[in-house]
Design an enzyme around this catalytic site. Structure first.
Site, PDB file in Angstrom:
ATOM      1  N   GLY A  18       0.720  -1.151  -0.291  1.00 41.17           N
ATOM      2  CA  GLY A  18      -0.379  -0.404   0.277  1.00 41.17           C
ATOM      3  C   GLY A  18       1.077   1.564  -0.476  1.00 41.17           C
ATOM      4  O   GLY A  18       0.316   2.147  -1.009  1.00 41.17           O
ATOM      5  N   CYS A  63      -8.518   3.963  10.473  1.00 35.50           N
ATOM      6  CA  CYS A  63      -9.718   2.978   9.934  1.00 35.50           C
ATOM      7  C   CYS A  63      -9.441   1.473   9.943  1.00 35.50           C
ATOM      8  O   CYS A  63      -8.442   1.274   9.705  1.00 35.50           O
ATOM      9  CB  CYS A  63     -10.121   3.705   8.673  1.00 35.50           C
ATOM     10  SG  CYS A  63     -11.726   3.308   7.828  1.00 35.50           S
ATOM     11  N   ASN A  91      -6.904  -2.514  -0.760  1.00 34.42           N
ATOM     12  CA  ASN A  91      -5.255  -2.942  -0.646  1.00 34.42           C
ATOM     13  C   ASN A  91      -5.405  -4.117   1.094  1.00 34.42           C
ATOM     14  O   ASN A  91      -4.918  -4.774   0.941  1.00 34.42           O
ATOM     15  CB  ASN A  91      -4.123  -1.713  -0.929  1.00 34.42           C
ATOM     16  CG  ASN A  91      -3.095  -2.779  -0.090  1.00 34.42           C
ATOM     17  OD1 ASN A  91      -2.304  -3.598  -0.939  1.00 34.42           O
ATOM     18  ND2 ASN A  91      -2.523  -2.129   1.369  1.00 34.42           N
ATOM     19  N   SER A 138      -4.548 -11.742  -4.969  1.00 32.98           N
ATOM     20  CA  SER A 138      -3.295 -12.366  -5.044  1.00 32.98           C
ATOM     21  C   SER A 138      -2.898 -13.592  -6.157  1.00 32.98           C
ATOM     22  O   SER A 138      -3.897 -14.209  -6.393  1.00 32.98           O
ATOM     23  CB  SER A 138      -3.033 -13.176  -3.686  1.00 32.98           C
ATOM     24  OG  SER A 138      -2.043 -14.080  -3.866  1.00 32.98           O
ATOM     25  N   TYR A 151      -7.450 -17.700   3.078  1.00 32.44           N
ATOM     26  CA  TYR A 151      -6.301 -17.195   2.642  1.00 32.44           C
ATOM     27  C   TYR A 151      -6.813 -17.101   0.651  1.00 32.44           C
ATOM     28  O   TYR A 151      -7.594 -15.978   0.292  1.00 32.44           O
ATOM     29  CB  TYR A 151      -5.340 -16.528   2.764  1.00 32.44           C
ATOM     30  CG  TYR A 151      -4.543 -15.531   1.965  1.00 32.44           C
ATOM     31  CD1 TYR A 151      -4.593 -14.057   2.905  1.00 32.44           C
ATOM     32  CD2 TYR A 151      -3.491 -15.804   0.599  1.00 32.44           C
ATOM     33  CE1 TYR A 151      -3.540 -13.212   2.501  1.00 32.44           C
ATOM     34  CE2 TYR A 151      -2.881 -14.480   0.062  1.00 32.44           C
ATOM     35  CZ  TYR A 151      -3.359 -13.620   0.927  1.00 32.44           C
ATOM     36  OH  TYR A 151      -2.607 -12.368   0.132  1.00 32.44           O
ATOM     37  N   ALA A 153      -9.839 -18.665  -0.158  1.00 32.08           N
ATOM     38  CA  ALA A 153     -10.931 -18.364  -0.618  1.00 32.08           C
ATOM     39  C   ALA A 153     -11.436 -16.961  -0.614  1.00 32.08           C
ATOM     40  O   ALA A 153     -11.793 -16.610  -1.825  1.00 32.08           O
ATOM     41  CB  ALA A 153     -11.911 -18.703   0.167  1.00 32.08           C
ATOM     42  N   LYS A 155      -9.109 -14.835  -1.011  1.00 36.46           N
ATOM     43  CA  LYS A 155      -8.416 -13.726  -3.013  1.00 36.46           C
ATOM     44  C   LYS A 155      -9.538 -14.399  -4.246  1.00 36.46           C
ATOM     45  O   LYS A 155      -9.671 -13.615  -4.815  1.00 36.46           O
ATOM     46  CB  LYS A 155      -7.227 -14.718  -2.559  1.00 36.46           C
ATOM     47  CG  LYS A 155      -6.319 -13.604  -1.606  1.00 36.46           C
ATOM     48  CD  LYS A 155      -6.135 -12.019  -1.447  1.00 36.46           C
ATOM     49  CE  LYS A 155      -5.868 -11.544  -0.413  1.00 36.46           C
ATOM     50  NZ  LYS A 155      -5.695  -9.823  -0.671  1.00 36.46           N
TER      51      LYS A 155
END
Ligand SMILES: NC(=O)c1ccc[n+]([C@@H]2O[C@H](COP(=O)([O-])OP(=O)(O)OC[C@H]3O[C@@H](n4cnc5c(N)ncnc54)[C@H](O)[C@@H]3O)[C@@H](O)[C@H]2O)c1
Length: 248
Positions: A18, A63, A91, A138, A151, A153, A155
């Site tokens: 980011g 946030c 991101n 990813s 992870y 699932a 992405k």
């Protein structure tokens, strides 16, 4: 999209990829709002970027993107302070957590809510100026990742969502793009490198520097092909799922 004069909101912008995307936008003459849960690091990053690119070029807003109301409010604050925003980069992400629903909330649900909020802000039929939404998935959103099934699932969900919502919002002047990096040298990866199995896996795939992922991000933004998915692996970037007729 040419980035000069453009204003971008980047979730998870305090560090890692980011921060790299933010630097690219600033180098190109844009402004950024960084949203993150890490307050002191986020402020430090914004200060560093303001010192480098000029005061007012970067702001930080605390946030947690899983809190929908606060996420919505943070986007409104970013729009007020910057004047508007033309780009949202969804991101923020984590690799694992003892509660799998937390991974899904950060990596997938927040990407969906961020996209919906940004579409409302950008839509030309309601006075918006159009814009770009860039969702960070990813390599684990394109192929199985047996070491990180939850992870993967999340992405895979980001890829499917981005390819589906892009065509649905195009008539509103909004495009949705998706970036799928393999391993890059950020805290998300480096904190796990002491695990030998993981380290061996990373070595077999190769570990990119943040700059290589940022270069692919720049290509994606410049090409601005709605609903496109760009994969970036060491030394190779490639658009996936190129449109073909009757390819259901
Ligand atoms: N580094 C890699 O190898 C790699 C590869 C593929 C995809 N990605 C994806 O790229 C994105 C960025 O990853 P990174 O490598 O820079 O990770 P990172 O851990 O360095 O940075 C992620 C940032 O997101 C923030 N964040 C986490 N949860 C948040 C929340 N609930 N609300 C707001 N901010 C939150 C963190 O505080 C952190 O600043 C993630 O979506 C990640 O899944 C990374």
């Amino acid at each position: 999209m040419k980035l000069e004069g453009k204003r971008a909101v980047i979730t998870g912008g305090a560090q890692g990829l980011g921060k790299g995307f933010a630097e690219h936008i600033l180098e190109s003459g844009g402004q950024v709002a960084l949203l993150d849960v890490k307050v002191s690091l986020g402020l430090e990053t914004a200060n560093e970027l303001n010192a480098k690119y000029g005061q007012g070029s970067a702001i930080f807003i605390q946030c947690d993107v899983t809190d929908k109301e606060r996420f919505k409010r943070a986007l409104q604050v970013a729009a007020q302070v910057l004047g508007s925003y033309d780009i949202l980069v969804n991101n923020a992400g984590i690799s694992s957590h003892e509660d799998f629903e937390v991974v899904l909330k950060i990596n997938l649900s927040a990407v969906i809510s961020g996209t919906m909020f940004a579409v409302e802000h950008m839509r030309e039929d309601k006075g918006g100026r159009g814009g770009l939404i860039i969702n960070i998935s990813s390599a684990a959103g394109l192929m199985p990742a047996p070491m990180e099934p939850i992870y993967a699932a999340s992405k895979f969900g980001v890829v499917g969502f981005s390819r589906s919502i892009g065509p649905a919002v195009e008539s509103l002047g909004v495009k949705v793009l998706c970036l799928c990096p393999s391993f890059a040298r950020t805290p998300l990866v480096t904190v796990h490198l002491e695990n030998e199995d993981f380290r061996n896996f990373v070595e077999s795939m190769g570990l990119m520097e943040v700059s290589e992922v940022v270069e692919a991000f720049a290509t994606l933004v410049e090409d601005e092909r709605n609903a496109s998915v760009l994969s970036i692996t060491p030394g190779k970037k490639e658009y996936r799922f190129q449109k073909r007729k009757a390819n259901l």
